[in-house]
Design a protein around this motif. Structure first.
Motif, PDB file in Angstrom:
ATOM      1  N   GLY A   6       0.757  -1.313  -0.021  1.00 28.21           N
ATOM      2  CA  GLY A   6      -0.059   0.016   0.064  1.00 28.21           C
ATOM      3  C   GLY A   6       0.774   1.396  -0.059  1.00 28.21           C
ATOM      4  O   GLY A   6       1.552   1.253  -0.907  1.00 28.21           O
ATOM      5  N   PHE A   7       0.331   2.257   0.860  1.00 27.07           N
ATOM      6  CA  PHE A   7       1.004   3.737   0.687  1.00 27.07           C
ATOM      7  C   PHE A   7       2.088   3.859   1.588  1.00 27.07           C
ATOM      8  O   PHE A   7       2.536   5.048   1.906  1.00 27.07           O
ATOM      9  N   ASP A   8       2.546   2.919   2.571  1.00 25.83           N
ATOM     10  CA  ASP A   8       3.778   2.950   3.320  1.00 25.83           C
ATOM     11  C   ASP A   8       4.772   2.271   2.906  1.00 25.83           C
ATOM     12  O   ASP A   8       5.866   2.235   3.741  1.00 25.83           O
ATOM     13  N   SER A   9       5.038   2.367   1.699  1.00 26.40           N
ATOM     14  CA  SER A   9       6.280   1.942   0.885  1.00 26.40           C
ATOM     15  C   SER A   9       7.191   3.056   0.902  1.00 26.40           C
ATOM     16  O   SER A   9       8.549   2.784   0.309  1.00 26.40           O
ATOM     17  N   THR A  12       3.727   8.559   7.521  1.00 29.50           N
ATOM     18  CA  THR A  12       2.339   8.210   8.679  1.00 29.50           C
ATOM     19  C   THR A  12       1.332   9.269   8.160  1.00 29.50           C
ATOM     20  O   THR A  12       0.125   9.240   8.549  1.00 29.50           O
ATOM     21  N   HIS A  13       1.941  10.413   7.447  1.00 29.87           N
ATOM     22  CA  HIS A  13       0.910  11.683   7.242  1.00 29.87           C
ATOM     23  C   HIS A  13      -0.080  10.966   6.133  1.00 29.87           C
ATOM     24  O   HIS A  13      -1.347  11.111   6.070  1.00 29.87           O
ATOM     25  N   MET A  14       0.518  10.046   5.172  1.00 25.56           N
ATOM     26  CA  MET A  14      -0.205   9.576   4.172  1.00 25.56           C
ATOM     27  C   MET A  14      -1.224   8.548   4.779  1.00 25.56           C
ATOM     28  O   MET A  14      -2.277   8.522   4.362  1.00 25.56           O
ATOM     29  N   ARG A  15      -0.974   7.642   5.999  1.00 29.32           N
ATOM     30  CA  ARG A  15      -1.826   6.752   6.362  1.00 29.32           C
ATOM     31  C   ARG A  15      -3.019   7.510   7.087  1.00 29.32           C
ATOM     32  O   ARG A  15      -3.936   6.934   6.847  1.00 29.32           O
ATOM     33  N   LYS A  16      -2.475   8.602   7.713  1.00 28.10           N
ATOM     34  CA  LYS A  16      -3.630   9.183   8.548  1.00 28.10           C
ATOM     35  C   LYS A  16      -4.585  10.095   7.507  1.00 28.10           C
ATOM     36  O   LYS A  16      -5.672   9.978   7.856  1.00 28.10           O
ATOM     37  N   ARG A  61      -6.792   7.174   6.086  1.00 28.72           N
ATOM     38  CA  ARG A  61      -7.885   6.582   7.055  1.00 28.72           C
ATOM     39  C   ARG A  61      -9.011   7.720   7.499  1.00 28.72           C
ATOM     40  O   ARG A  61      -9.965   7.358   7.488  1.00 28.72           O
ATOM     41  N   LEU A  62      -8.773   8.952   7.220  1.00 34.94           N
ATOM     42  CA  LEU A  62      -9.625   9.865   7.269  1.00 34.94           C
ATOM     43  C   LEU A  62     -10.522   9.978   6.241  1.00 34.94           C
ATOM     44  O   LEU A  62     -11.758  10.130   6.415  1.00 34.94           O
ATOM     45  N   MET A  63     -10.175  10.056   4.926  1.00 31.69           N
ATOM     46  CA  MET A  63     -10.767   9.742   3.796  1.00 31.69           C
ATOM     47  C   MET A  63     -11.806   8.561   4.011  1.00 31.69           C
ATOM     48  O   MET A  63     -12.699   8.648   3.283  1.00 31.69           O
ATOM     49  N   ASN A  64     -11.394   7.518   4.235  1.00 30.94           N
ATOM     50  CA  ASN A  64     -11.933   6.365   4.315  1.00 30.94           C
ATOM     51  C   ASN A  64     -13.127   6.366   5.316  1.00 30.94           C
ATOM     52  O   ASN A  64     -14.152   5.817   5.391  1.00 30.94           O
ATOM     53  N   ASP A  65     -12.911   7.165   6.538  1.00 27.41           N
ATOM     54  CA  ASP A  65     -14.052   7.238   7.560  1.00 27.41           C
ATOM     55  C   ASP A  65     -15.056   8.192   6.918  1.00 27.41           C
ATOM     56  O   ASP A  65     -16.340   7.967   7.160  1.00 27.41           O
ATOM     57  N   THR A  82      -7.641   1.415   1.766  1.00 23.78           N
ATOM     58  CA  THR A  82      -7.124   0.836   2.990  1.00 23.78           C
ATOM     59  C   THR A  82      -5.745   0.090   2.597  1.00 23.78           C
ATOM     60  O   THR A  82      -4.717  -0.277   3.659  1.00 23.78           O
ATOM     61  N   ALA A  83      -5.473   0.099   1.309  1.00 22.40           N
ATOM     62  CA  ALA A  83      -4.192  -0.570   0.921  1.00 22.40           C
ATOM     63  C   ALA A  83      -4.129  -2.434   1.393  1.00 22.40           C
ATOM     64  O   ALA A  83      -3.100  -2.866   1.607  1.00 22.40           O
ATOM     65  N   GLN A  84      -5.295  -2.691   1.818  1.00 26.28           N
ATOM     66  CA  GLN A  84      -5.476  -4.209   2.294  1.00 26.28           C
ATOM     67  C   GLN A  84      -6.627  -4.796   1.245  1.00 26.28           C
ATOM     68  O   GLN A  84      -7.619  -4.394   1.162  1.00 26.28           O
ATOM     69  N   ILE A  85      -6.344  -6.105   1.128  1.00 31.42           N
ATOM     70  CA  ILE A  85      -7.422  -7.024   0.443  1.00 31.42           C
ATOM     71  C   ILE A  85      -7.104  -8.461   0.796  1.00 31.42           C
ATOM     72  O   ILE A  85      -6.242  -8.927   0.991  1.00 31.42           O
ATOM     73  N   GLU A  86      -8.277  -9.208   0.846  1.00 32.69           N
ATOM     74  CA  GLU A  86      -8.354 -10.506   1.034  1.00 32.69           C
ATOM     75  C   GLU A  86      -8.254 -11.285  -0.454  1.00 32.69           C
ATOM     76  O   GLU A  86      -9.177 -11.292  -1.075  1.00 32.69           O
ATOM     77  N   VAL A  87      -7.255 -12.013  -0.492  1.00 37.41           N
ATOM     78  CA  VAL A  87      -7.410 -13.012  -1.807  1.00 37.41           C
ATOM     79  C   VAL A  87      -7.358 -14.436  -1.383  1.00 37.41           C
ATOM     80  O   VAL A  87      -6.601 -14.876  -0.513  1.00 37.41           O
TER      81      VAL A  87
END
Length: 470
Positions: free
Chosen positions: A18-21, A36-40, A43-47, A115-120
């Protein structure tokens, strides 16, 4: 079109980077950057999305509606970026329909964007991969390919190969094809193999990299494929036989199995291939190179396990233990024990199997011969020699196994000879003469055409138990 991929393991969850690379650090002349700024921020946009706040587009797939922010979708998906920044009508539309995708899959992919996560899993990989390809979410597509590659099995590799070909997944396609080549003996027994097209079967059995213990497997696979739908496939016999390397089969198999197969008897072109193989075997071994066709070229599988096998021996008494050393994995492992104790035996490799010839069981010299089938990890007995012998020389010439010299426990025969095959002839090098109690410098040559032994030049030094190669 292939519509089903069979995978055999349980569900698994894969988290994408995801985005913390991005790397932390300072860029000369610029302000400090932290991921961490990108993650926050995401996270806010997803909320906000979950509360339907500031959303400016509604994605629709079937009966499912998904609120989202155009700028977020465009930042992660080239597909959405082109849609919302170009001249397409969707760029200004508050409601956009995504065709050829079900609502559950689209929901998962939009969740991934935020979220940069997915279930495969085995339940969704078939729909997730093409959907990720459509939205150009290449990280998701790559994880789907890696998931399928990890599931490769003889029962599903051809289906996965077809799926990879359909969706232009080149690396997965190559891996699945190589897996099918490496496990051909098991693949040929499955329903997927029986469902292949003529072109696909030809592509597989013509490969130099096909891993088979003997060419019999290829012949049997071809016959089985024809008989699976005989009425429709019978006309393909000559095309398939072109890729079966009949000259590499033993004479006994050609006469007892191939020649007696009704499908061969009733086809003149196939009989021509059989005649070619018979002519090959009638030639002396040192002249067989004169017949050069694709069918006389041995297969060279890159994945064939390269092992050294140690059979029996003394520790200090005769033992049954058999071990293999895998050069690729740099390890020893136990395989099936010999049926009986045996040391000082002749050991050869012939037609994909290992033969233990004669030897000493701790009490008596023996004339028995045991053969090891690595595919089944099993030893079995074959007809015994006429004479008991240990410390013998053993070698393979043509389709025949030769046992030379040795010691029967009483008579003074030549023993501890080393055998070597070169240019279609058998060489017995040095040894120990029990009658004269001397090591030998003589070298004898056996010609299978004339069925005669003769002397060649002596070595300069007497020796027994020496190593030889041709």
């Amino acid at each position: 079109m292939y519509s089903s991929v069979h995978v055999i393991t349980r569900r698994r969850v894969t988290a994408l980077p995801g985005f913390d690379s991005e790397e932390d650090g300072r860029d000369p002349g610029m302000h400090t950057f932290t991921h961490t700024h990108m993650r926050k921020a995401f996270r806010l946009m997803n909320d906000l999305r979950s509360r339907r706040m500031l959303c400016d587009v509604l994605l629709v797939a079937g009966e499912v509606e998904i609120p989202a922010h155009k700028v977020v979708l465009a930042s992660c998906s080239p597909y959405f970026c082109a849609m919302f920044t170009g001249e397409m009508s969707e760029s200004k539309a508050p409601r956009v329909e995504i065709r050829d995708m079900d609502g559950q899959t689209l929901t998962k992919l939009v969740d991934y964007i935020y979220t940069a996560q997915i279930e495969v899993s085995e339940d969704n990989v078939q729909v997730l991969l093409p959907a990720a390809s459509l939205l150009q979410l290449m990280d998701v597509r790559q994880v789907c390919c890696e998931f399928l590659q990890a599931q490769l099995h003889p029962t599903n590799c051809l289906g996965i190969r077809a799926f990879a070909d359909l969706h232009a997944c080149t690396d997965l396609l190559n891996h699945a094809h190589a897996y099918a080549e490496q496990h051909f003996s098991e693949v040929m027994q499955g329903e997927e193999f029986m469902s292949l097209s003529l072109q696909q079967v030809c592509s597989l059995i013509s490969s130099d990299k096909l891993t088979v213990s003997t060419e019999e497997k290829v012949f049997e696979a071809m016959i089985a494929w024809i008989k699976h739908d005989k009425e429709a496939r019978l006309e393909y016999m000559p095309k398939l036989m072109e890729h079966v390397r009949l000259p590499l089969l033993s004479r006994d198999y050609l006469v007892q199995i191939v020649e007696e197969e009704a499908l061969i008897k009733n086809n003149n072109t196939c009989k021509d291939f059989l005649i070619e193989a018979m002519k090959y075997h009638l030639l002396p071994a040192d002249q067989r190179h004169l017949i050069k066709t694709d069918r006389t070229r041995p297969r060279t599988p890159v994945s064939l396990p390269k092992v050294m096998i140690v059979v029996g021996g003394q520790a200090p008494k005769a033992i049954r233990s058999v071990e293999c050393y895998d050069f690729q994995e740099d390890r020893w492992y136990q395989v099936a024990d010999l049926p009986s104790r045996r040391c000082r035996a002749g050991v050869v490799f012939m037609a994909g199997k290992v033969y233990a010839v004669g030897g000493f069981n701790g009490s008596l010299r023996v004339r028995t011969v045991d053969v090891y089938d690595g595919v089944r990890d099993h030893w079995s007995a074959v007809p015994s020699m006429q004479e008991r012998r240990s410390t013998l020389g053993a070698a393979v010439l043509g389709d025949l196994l030769y046992a030379v010299g040795g010691f029967d426990g009483s008579t003074g025969t030549v023993m501890q000879q080393m055998m070597c095959v070169f240019s279609g002839k058998l060489y017995a090098v040095g040894g120990y003469d029990g009658a004269s109690r001397q090591c030998l410098s003589t070298v004898e040559e056996y010609n299978p055409v004339s069925n005669k032994w003769g002397y060649v030049a002596d070595m300069s030094t007497r020796r027994s138990g020496a190593g030889t190669t041709g």
